[in-house]
Design a protein around this motif. Structure first.
Motif, mmCIF file in Angstrom:
data_model
loop_
_atom_site.group_PDB
_atom_site.id
_atom_site.type_symbol
_atom_site.label_atom_id
_atom_site.label_comp_id
_atom_site.label_asym_id
_atom_site.label_seq_id
_atom_site.Cartn_x
_atom_site.Cartn_y
_atom_site.Cartn_z
ATOM 1 N N ALA A 213 -4.376 56.050 -10.194
ATOM 2 C CA ALA A 213 -4.731 54.945 -9.307
ATOM 3 C C ALA A 213 -4.565 53.586 -9.982
ATOM 4 C CB ALA A 213 -6.162 55.116 -8.806
ATOM 5 N N ARG A 214 -4.108 53.594 -11.217
ATOM 6 C CA ARG A 214 -3.870 52.329 -11.927
ATOM 7 C C ARG A 214 -2.543 52.441 -12.659
ATOM 8 N NH1 ARG A 214 -7.418 51.614 -9.097
ATOM 9 N NH2 ARG A 214 -9.529 50.840 -9.469
ATOM 10 N N GLY A 215 -1.991 51.316 -12.990
ATOM 11 C CA GLY A 215 -0.726 51.376 -13.738
ATOM 12 C C GLY A 215 0.405 50.815 -12.910
ATOM 13 N N PRO A 216 1.649 51.143 -13.143
ATOM 14 C CA PRO A 216 2.177 52.136 -14.085
ATOM 15 C C PRO A 216 2.215 51.633 -15.531
ATOM 16 C CG PRO A 216 3.958 51.017 -12.992
ATOM 17 C CD PRO A 216 2.681 50.468 -12.405
ATOM 18 N N ALA A 217 3.080 52.274 -16.317
ATOM 19 C CA ALA A 217 3.063 52.079 -17.765
ATOM 20 C C ALA A 217 3.119 50.623 -18.219
ATOM 21 C CB ALA A 217 4.193 52.857 -18.409
ATOM 22 N N GLY A 218 3.814 49.764 -17.511
ATOM 23 C CA GLY A 218 3.794 48.333 -17.842
ATOM 24 C C GLY A 218 2.356 47.879 -17.674
ATOM 25 N N SER A 221 -1.086 44.632 -13.159
ATOM 26 C CA SER A 221 -2.432 45.007 -12.773
ATOM 27 C C SER A 221 -2.516 45.956 -11.576
ATOM 28 C CB SER A 221 -3.255 43.746 -12.530
ATOM 29 O OG SER A 221 -4.605 44.092 -12.532
ATOM 30 N N PRO A 222 -1.866 45.632 -10.425
ATOM 31 C CA PRO A 222 -2.070 46.527 -9.288
ATOM 32 C C PRO A 222 -1.245 47.793 -9.432
ATOM 33 C CG PRO A 222 -0.554 44.780 -8.679
ATOM 34 C CD PRO A 222 -0.945 44.535 -10.105
ATOM 35 N N VAL A 223 -1.710 48.855 -8.821
ATOM 36 C CA VAL A 223 -0.922 50.076 -8.871
ATOM 37 C C VAL A 223 0.164 49.972 -7.806
ATOM 38 C CG1 VAL A 223 -2.472 51.337 -7.338
ATOM 39 C CG2 VAL A 223 -0.977 52.593 -8.863
ATOM 40 N N VAL A 224 1.368 50.420 -8.176
ATOM 41 C CA VAL A 224 2.496 50.323 -7.256
ATOM 42 C C VAL A 224 3.043 51.710 -6.953
ATOM 43 C CG1 VAL A 224 3.185 48.001 -7.934
ATOM 44 C CG2 VAL A 224 4.082 49.958 -9.194
ATOM 45 N N GLU A 234 -6.795 51.941 0.447
ATOM 46 C CA GLU A 234 -7.114 53.305 0.909
ATOM 47 C C GLU A 234 -6.346 54.333 0.087
ATOM 48 O OE1 GLU A 234 -5.406 51.341 4.059
ATOM 49 O OE2 GLU A 234 -6.972 50.197 3.018
ATOM 50 N N GLU A 235 -5.094 53.998 -0.241
ATOM 51 C CA GLU A 235 -4.273 54.925 -1.023
ATOM 52 C C GLU A 235 -4.840 55.042 -2.451
ATOM 53 O OE1 GLU A 235 -2.114 57.134 -0.578
ATOM 54 O OE2 GLU A 235 -1.071 57.363 -2.511
ATOM 55 N N GLU A 236 -5.274 53.909 -3.002
ATOM 56 C CA GLU A 236 -5.909 53.937 -4.327
ATOM 57 C C GLU A 236 -7.099 54.890 -4.308
ATOM 58 O OE1 GLU A 236 -7.239 50.415 -6.491
ATOM 59 O OE2 GLU A 236 -5.398 49.417 -5.849
ATOM 60 N N GLU A 237 -7.932 54.755 -3.272
ATOM 61 C CA GLU A 237 -9.126 55.572 -3.157
ATOM 62 C C GLU A 237 -8.757 57.049 -2.972
ATOM 63 O OE1 GLU A 237 -12.122 55.162 -3.913
ATOM 64 O OE2 GLU A 237 -12.979 57.000 -3.049
ATOM 65 N N ARG A 238 -7.686 57.282 -2.205
ATOM 66 C CA ARG A 238 -7.261 58.675 -2.004
ATOM 67 C C ARG A 238 -6.845 59.304 -3.340
ATOM 68 N NH1 ARG A 238 -3.325 61.898 -1.779
ATOM 69 N NH2 ARG A 238 -1.758 60.346 -2.343
ATOM 70 N N ARG A 239 -6.117 58.525 -4.156
ATOM 71 C CA ARG A 239 -5.672 59.039 -5.460
ATOM 72 C C ARG A 239 -6.865 59.278 -6.391
ATOM 73 N NH1 ARG A 239 -0.114 56.105 -7.290
ATOM 74 N NH2 ARG A 239 1.015 56.270 -5.343
ATOM 75 N N ARG A 240 -7.814 58.364 -6.335
ATOM 76 C CA ARG A 240 -9.011 58.525 -7.162
ATOM 77 C C ARG A 240 -9.730 59.818 -6.787
ATOM 78 N NH1 ARG A 240 -11.844 54.595 -10.430
ATOM 79 N NH2 ARG A 240 -9.778 54.636 -11.296
ATOM 80 N N GLN A 241 -9.823 60.076 -5.480
ATOM 81 C CA GLN A 241 -10.468 61.310 -5.004
ATOM 82 C C GLN A 241 -9.709 62.541 -5.502
ATOM 83 O OE1 GLN A 241 -13.318 61.769 -3.697
ATOM 84 N NE2 GLN A 241 -13.812 59.634 -3.259
ATOM 85 N N GLU A 242 -8.375 62.430 -5.489
ATOM 86 C CA GLU A 242 -7.524 63.520 -5.987
ATOM 87 C C GLU A 242 -7.915 63.865 -7.422
ATOM 88 O OE1 GLU A 242 -2.940 63.462 -4.216
ATOM 89 O OE2 GLU A 242 -3.372 62.356 -6.034
ATOM 90 N N MET A 243 -7.980 62.801 -8.248
ATOM 91 C CA MET A 243 -8.302 63.020 -9.663
ATOM 92 C C MET A 243 -9.722 63.544 -9.828
ATOM 93 S SD MET A 243 -7.095 63.135 -12.650
ATOM 94 C CE MET A 243 -5.607 62.192 -12.968
ATOM 95 N N LEU A 244 -10.642 63.001 -9.029
ATOM 96 C CA LEU A 244 -12.025 63.474 -9.114
ATOM 97 C C LEU A 244 -12.097 64.976 -8.818
ATOM 98 C CD1 LEU A 244 -13.961 60.484 -7.525
ATOM 99 C CD2 LEU A 244 -14.216 61.344 -9.858
ATOM 100 N N GLY A 245 -11.163 65.440 -7.997
ATOM 101 C CA GLY A 245 -11.079 66.883 -7.728
ATOM 102 C C GLY A 245 -10.863 67.670 -9.016
ATOM 103 N N VAL A 246 -10.118 67.073 -9.984
ATOM 104 C CA VAL A 246 -9.903 67.732 -11.278
ATOM 105 C C VAL A 246 -11.183 67.654 -12.116
ATOM 106 C CG1 VAL A 246 -8.606 67.691 -13.442
ATOM 107 C CG2 VAL A 246 -7.438 67.198 -11.299
ATOM 108 N N CYS A 247 -11.745 66.448 -12.182
ATOM 109 C CA CYS A 247 -12.923 66.223 -13.028
ATOM 110 C C CYS A 247 -14.071 67.159 -12.640
ATOM 111 C CB CYS A 247 -13.417 64.788 -12.910
ATOM 112 S SG CYS A 247 -12.136 63.546 -13.115
ATOM 113 N N THR A 248 -14.225 67.355 -11.321
ATOM 114 C CA THR A 248 -15.365 68.152 -10.857
ATOM 115 C C THR A 248 -15.216 69.632 -11.203
ATOM 116 O OG1 THR A 248 -14.367 68.188 -8.661
ATOM 117 C CG2 THR A 248 -16.136 66.594 -9.021
#
Lengths: 383, 353
Positions: A213-218, A221-224, A234-248
């Motif tokens: 949800a952040r990046g890319p490698a450069g 600041s905003p994710v592209v 909303e897309e940022e939040e969706r990606r964050r939720q995706e990753m949280l699925g791993v963390c949990t």
């Protein structure tokens, strides 16, 4: 040794059989020029024995996927320097190819070619530096190395660390000094602690941008997205939720979210500190104290004759004070925020934040020296 | 374990009867103390092939007195009594002149005796120590073939071979599989088929000069001969000819380009020399010291001794990120620094006049 020879013989026979079956089924369009795996093996077993042996031990060999399945024929292989492109692999591994195309690996080469840094390197040596890693766009065997194409190997952190290391993006170093990395190193058990693919390719997902949800490698600041267009919130939040699925898988949702949000804050502070460095240099430019002056140097390959600070700033042909800032943004800011997301406090603080602060001192001190040496003296002379 | 030790000890009682008939000392005399006092060494030897074949303490150390006088060092010539071919190959390579090279090096001469011992000599003694790689007293060839055994000397700022290799595709694949059929380790390329001539296939010294082990320049023909050996015995095990040649050529280009950056930096410093801003007779590159020089020379030192080596050696080890970011990018940044330093020195001179 005898056992080995027997195995070779077995595969030779298998190869011959499978190729003759293929010719029966009319796979080859030009039967007159057609070659079969047996033909390849007759030379390559001796000429490139390491490569051959790796194939013998591969799942491909077990399943009858042989030289001509991927390389088509000797002529085609020769023209492409034996390269096999993802499309070809996708003929069998369609899901993986589709997923791969959604991630940033699939634009690795294309993006590299329009990068100022790439264009600033003499053309004849670009292949030794940038292209070797950015080739991932065109090479499944960047990770699944030829000719074993081993899954065990591709899932190992070492497979990622041939590109994801070093001053520009020390992912390997950050991971190895995180709790995740240290536990994995001791246990080699992904159930105990995650390795790169656990978080970035969960369930074997080949979209390497999964959950990012952040990046890319450069350091923009905003994710592209893949077209470099900033993604909506909303897309940022969706990606964050995706990753949280791993963390949990191991952590409570509340705890995991808190950790990621803490990293967001670290990132913001890192970027704010970087701005202070920019400020000093802009002042120097305003006072015409940077050398060589922007108007007198080679234009930036993509930005022209302008002062470029942070991405896509170059490490070549700038002033010394800009070079100090280059180190700050390229090597140290990235350590601060990416180590934040990789939970490597020592790396993030010591190699990142501390170094950034020290860089800022260097930059401000340099600005002061330039003023004293080249400005105040000039004023005195004029008087 | 105790049973095994007992067995080996008994074995030695037996072997000593015949072997030490003319020797002054018997191995049992060594064992009676060293089994307890240096039990780590003893245990390593017990598990070694030497022990299996009846090579005991006195075979190599001769006697207690002789061992003591040499601080227990056993020199290659002694190992060569059994391993003649390996010794001969070893003497063909650069390891065999490493102490000599160190002694001639001005940086070594500039250090105090304790620092010489703690820094340089520990690695450069490879000229006198087969057990630099085949460590005592296991002398295990499998251990000696692992990249880790090379790493203790071939790592760090002045020669990060370990880091370059570990971050190359060769190194990462080997790290996962530990299988030299899949990907080479150091010994696969530099000691193919177990040759102990570690200069095998190598054209350049650490300064990037095409010379043989004794520093004599190599002709173009000799260079090509060495490269061909490397390609045929090593690269072609896995790679096709066209790709291999292309990789060599690419690394050659990298080396030339890096050299051009160094030349530009050197010219900047030489100009300051001519202008009387720096004192004449500055040593740059080979023989240059990292102490007691001007700052601009110190920047050049990092360029020539660290960054240039990362760039060109990184290229020959196919470690893209290492060669680019630790090497090339830093060479470019140092060049900026040198030019800025030159400008400041000129300005200061002007103000002083």
């Amino acid at each position: 040794m005898i056992k080995l020879l027997r195995r070779h013989l077995l595969f030779l026979v298998l190869g011959l059989l499978s190729s003759s079956l293929m010719s029966c089924a009319g796979v080859s369009k030009k039967p007159a020029e057609k070659i079969d795996a047996g033909f390849c093996i007759s030379c390559h077993q001796e000429r490139t024995p390491g490569l051959f042996q790796s194939w013998v031990e591969s799942k491909h060999a077990q399943k009858g996927v042989n030289c001509v399945t991927c390389h088509v024929d000797h002529q085609a292989a020769s023209e492409q320097k034996s390269m096999v492109f993802p499309d070809k692999c996708g003929e069998c591994h369609k899901t993986q190819l589709d997923e791969f195309r959604k991630g940033r690996h699939s634009i690795g080469f294309e993006r590299m070619r329009i990068q100022g840094e790439y264009l600033g390197i003499p053309p004849e040596i670009r292949a030794a530096f940038c292209e070797r890693c950015h080739m991932v766009e065109r090479r499944c065997n960047s990770c699944h190395t030829s000719h074993r194409f081993s899954l065990k190997e591709a899932r190992d952190p070492d497979a990622c660390s041939t590109c994801h290391l070093g001053p520009d993006h020390p992912h390997k170093e950050m991971y190895e000094t995180s709790l995740h990395g240290t536990i994995y190193k001791m246990t080699q058990d992904p159930a105990r602690a995650p390795r790169c693919v656990t978080c970035h390719m969960p369930g074997g997902n080949h979209n390497s941008s999964f959950g990012i949800a952040r990046g890319p490698a450069g350091t923009r600041s905003p994710v592209v997205d893949l077209k470099e267009v900033p993604i909506p919130l909303e897309e940022e939040e969706r990606r964050r939720q995706e990753m949280l699925g791993v963390c949990t898988g191991c952590h409570s949702r509340r705890f995991a979210r808190e950790q990621l949000e803490n990293a967001d804050q670290v990132k913001d502070e890192g970027f704010a500190l970087m701005e202070k460095g920019k400020e000093s240099i802009r002042e120097m430019e305003g006072e015409e104290l940077i050398y060589p002056r922007v108007a007198e140097r080679m234009p930036h390959p993509t930005e022209g004759r302008t002062l470029v600070l942070a991405d896509p700033q170059l490490y070549v042909g700038t002033s010394y004070i800009e070079r100090l800032f280059f180190t700050m943004f390229k090597f140290h800011t990235i350590r601060v925020w990416k180590s934040g997301y990789h939970f490597s406090p020592a790396y993030s603080h010591g190699y990142g934040w501390t170094e950034m602060q020290l860089d800022l001192i260097d930059i401000q001190e340099e600005a002061e020296k330039l003023r004293q040496l080249f400005k105040e003296q000039e004023t005195k002379t004029l008087k | 374990m105790a049973k095994r030790t007992m067995f080996t000890t008994t074995l030695f009682f037996l072997s000593c009867i015949s072997f030490t008939a003319i020797a002054d000392e018997k191995v049992v005399e060594c064992l009676s103390c060293h089994q307890k006092e240096t039990r780590g060494i003893f245990q390593a030897w017990v598990n070694s092939k030497h022990a299996q074949k009846g090579i005991d303490c006195i075979t190599c150390h001769e006697s207690h007195e002789a061992a003591r006088a040499k601080k227990s060092a056993v020199e290659p010539a002694l190992c060569g009594r059994c391993h003649a071919e390996k010794l001969h190959q070893f003497q063909e390579g650069r390891h065999a002149v490493s102490w000599k090279g160190m002694e001639e090096h001005p940086q070594y001469q500039a250090l105090s005796a304790p620092l010489k011992k703690a820094f340089c000599e520990r690695c450069h003694n490879v000229q006198f120590k087969c057990n630099s790689c085949h460590t005592s007293h296991a002398f295990n060839p499998e251990e000696a073939r692992e990249p880790e055994s090379c790493k203790k000397c071939h790592s760090g700022l002045a020669g990060p071979h370990d880091e370059m290799y570990a971050s190359s595709l060769h190194g990462t694949v080997y790290a996962v599989d530990r299988n030299t059929v899949r990907a080479p380790n150091c010994a696969s390329c530099h000691m193919p088929n177990g040759t102990h001539n570690i200069s095998f296939g190598i054209v350049y010294d650490s300064w990037g000069n095409a010379v043989d082990k004794d520093g004599r320049p190599l002709s173009g023909e000799q260079q090509e001969h060495l490269r061909k050996e490397m390609r045929e015995k090593v690269c072609y095990q896995c790679h096709i000819k066209s790709l291999t040649l292309e990789r060599y050529e690419l690394a050659d280009h990298v080396k030339q380009r890096a050299k051009a950056l160094l030349d530009e930096a050197e010219q900047t410093i030489r100009d300051l020399e001519k202008e009387g801003i720096l004192t004449k007779g500055i040593v740059l590159g080979r023989g240059q010291l990292y102490q007691g020089t001007s700052r601009i020379e110190a920047i050049y030192y990092r360029m020539s001794q660290f960054q240039n080596i990362y760039t060109w050696k990184g290229a020959y080890h196919f470690s893209a990120d290492f060669a680019h970011w630790y090497g090339w990018a830093h060479l470019q940044m140092s060049l900026i620094e040198i030019k800025e330093e030159a400008r400041k020195l000129r300005e200061l001179k002007k103000l002083g006049n």
